[in-house]
Design a protein around this motif. Structure first.
Motif, PDB file in Angstrom:
ATOM      1  N   VAL A  45      -8.658   4.846  -1.376  1.00  0.00           N
ATOM      2  CA  VAL A  45      -8.326   5.813  -0.325  1.00  0.00           C
ATOM      3  C   VAL A  45      -9.090   7.107  -0.570  1.00  0.00           C
ATOM      4  O   VAL A  45      -9.427   7.448  -1.693  1.00  0.00           O
ATOM      5  CB  VAL A  45      -6.799   6.103  -0.248  1.00  0.00           C
ATOM      6  CG1 VAL A  45      -6.022   4.859   0.116  1.00  0.00           C
ATOM      7  CG2 VAL A  45      -6.281   6.710  -1.539  1.00  0.00           C
ATOM      8  N   LEU A  61       0.824  -1.211   0.000  1.00  0.00           N
ATOM      9  CA  LEU A  61       0.000   0.000   0.000  1.00  0.00           C
ATOM     10  C   LEU A  61       0.859   1.263   0.000  1.00  0.00           C
ATOM     11  O   LEU A  61       0.635   2.176  -0.798  1.00  0.00           O
ATOM     12  CB  LEU A  61      -0.931   0.012   1.212  1.00  0.00           C
ATOM     13  CG  LEU A  61      -2.076  -0.978   1.186  1.00  0.00           C
ATOM     14  CD1 LEU A  61      -2.765  -1.016   2.548  1.00  0.00           C
ATOM     15  CD2 LEU A  61      -3.068  -0.638   0.086  1.00  0.00           C
ATOM     16  N   ASP A  62       1.835   1.317   0.896  1.00  0.00           N
ATOM     17  CA  ASP A  62       2.692   2.501   0.997  1.00  0.00           C
ATOM     18  C   ASP A  62       3.463   2.743  -0.296  1.00  0.00           C
ATOM     19  O   ASP A  62       3.531   3.878  -0.790  1.00  0.00           O
ATOM     20  CB  ASP A  62       3.660   2.347   2.166  1.00  0.00           C
ATOM     21  CG  ASP A  62       4.545   3.563   2.332  1.00  0.00           C
ATOM     22  OD1 ASP A  62       3.999   4.660   2.584  1.00  0.00           O
ATOM     23  OD2 ASP A  62       5.776   3.419   2.200  1.00  0.00           O
ATOM     24  N   ALA A  75      -7.485  -1.479  -3.749  1.00  0.00           N
ATOM     25  CA  ALA A  75      -7.602  -0.562  -2.616  1.00  0.00           C
ATOM     26  C   ALA A  75      -8.270   0.724  -3.052  1.00  0.00           C
ATOM     27  O   ALA A  75      -8.296   1.063  -4.235  1.00  0.00           O
ATOM     28  CB  ALA A  75      -6.226  -0.268  -2.017  1.00  0.00           C
ATOM     29  N   ALA A 101      -9.131  -2.319   1.326  1.00  0.00           N
ATOM     30  CA  ALA A 101      -7.957  -2.977   0.748  1.00  0.00           C
ATOM     31  C   ALA A 101      -8.176  -4.480   0.794  1.00  0.00           C
ATOM     32  O   ALA A 101      -8.649  -5.007   1.807  1.00  0.00           O
ATOM     33  CB  ALA A 101      -6.688  -2.607   1.503  1.00  0.00           C
ATOM     34  N   LEU A 132       1.011   3.930  -3.094  1.00  0.00           N
ATOM     35  CA  LEU A 132       0.588   5.324  -2.919  1.00  0.00           C
ATOM     36  C   LEU A 132       1.727   6.299  -3.202  1.00  0.00           C
ATOM     37  O   LEU A 132       1.510   7.356  -3.792  1.00  0.00           O
ATOM     38  CB  LEU A 132       0.023   5.528  -1.516  1.00  0.00           C
ATOM     39  CG  LEU A 132      -1.355   4.910  -1.301  1.00  0.00           C
ATOM     40  CD1 LEU A 132      -1.715   4.902   0.179  1.00  0.00           C
ATOM     41  CD2 LEU A 132      -2.413   5.628  -2.118  1.00  0.00           C
ATOM     42  N   CYS A 181      -3.990  10.295   3.912  1.00  0.00           N
ATOM     43  CA  CYS A 181      -5.172   9.738   3.271  1.00  0.00           C
ATOM     44  C   CYS A 181      -5.827   8.774   4.244  1.00  0.00           C
ATOM     45  O   CYS A 181      -5.223   8.349   5.227  1.00  0.00           O
ATOM     46  CB  CYS A 181      -4.835   9.067   1.943  1.00  0.00           C
ATOM     47  SG  CYS A 181      -3.741   7.671   2.074  1.00  0.00           S
ATOM     48  N   LEU A 190      -7.614   5.120   4.419  1.00  0.00           N
ATOM     49  CA  LEU A 190      -7.806   3.867   3.706  1.00  0.00           C
ATOM     50  C   LEU A 190      -9.266   3.449   3.824  1.00  0.00           C
ATOM     51  O   LEU A 190      -9.772   3.219   4.919  1.00  0.00           O
ATOM     52  CB  LEU A 190      -6.885   2.789   4.288  1.00  0.00           C
ATOM     53  CG  LEU A 190      -6.916   1.429   3.620  1.00  0.00           C
ATOM     54  CD1 LEU A 190      -6.443   1.525   2.170  1.00  0.00           C
ATOM     55  CD2 LEU A 190      -6.061   0.452   4.400  1.00  0.00           C
ATOM     56  N   ARG A 191      -9.951   3.404   2.698  1.00  0.00           N
ATOM     57  CA  ARG A 191     -11.370   3.004   2.673  1.00  0.00           C
ATOM     58  C   ARG A 191     -11.515   1.490   2.587  1.00  0.00           C
ATOM     59  O   ARG A 191     -12.371   0.914   3.236  1.00  0.00           O
ATOM     60  CB  ARG A 191     -12.075   3.649   1.484  1.00  0.00           C
ATOM     61  CG  ARG A 191     -12.173   5.134   1.562  1.00  0.00           C
ATOM     62  CD  ARG A 191     -13.343   5.490   2.423  1.00  0.00           C
ATOM     63  NE  ARG A 191     -13.533   6.942   2.409  1.00  0.00           N
ATOM     64  CZ  ARG A 191     -14.115   7.579   3.382  1.00  0.00           C
ATOM     65  NH1 ARG A 191     -14.557   6.942   4.426  1.00  0.00           N
ATOM     66  NH2 ARG A 191     -14.254   8.877   3.326  1.00  0.00           N
TER      67      ARG A 191
END
Length: 102
Positions: free
Chosen positions: A95, A32-33, A93, A55, A36, A50, A52-53
């Motif tokens: 965000v 993820l990191d 994912a 993942a 992004l 941000c 995270l909505r």
């Protein structure tokens, strides 16, 4: 229309030694990191806060893999993205971009 970028994970990636010995995978938080950060760089921006909505991690990403990331803006002003290795989806994912107040 989605945008794309590629991310390579070196064979000697520092997370591989301990996650998991004998069966190394790149941890989801690192995926993820890294995704992004790559998205921000491709758009000429600095990574920022941000939320995270969602993942989902669908398949392991291993040291030495190259992950293709595709993303697009959402109607709510966030970003939805997917990662794939050799054409196989490995994560999805979404965000929301947070506003920073001083």
């Amino acid at each position: 229309m989605p945008h794309q970028t590629d991310i390579g994970f070196p064979v000697d990636h520092p997370t591989a030694a301990g996650h998991f010995p004998g069966n190394p995978v790149i941890p989801g938080a690192v995926l993820l990191d890294t995704a992004l950060s790559a998205i921000a760089a491709a758009e000429g921006r600095r990574p920022g806060p941000c939320l995270l909505r969602s993942a989902k991690f669908l398949h392991p990403v291993r040291p030495g893999d190259r992950m293709q990331v595709e993303w697009q803006a959402t109607a709510a002003g966030g970003i939805a993205f997917t990662g794939s290795v050799a054409g196989r989806p490995v994560m999805t994912a979404s965000v929301a971009m947070e506003s920073v107040t001083s």
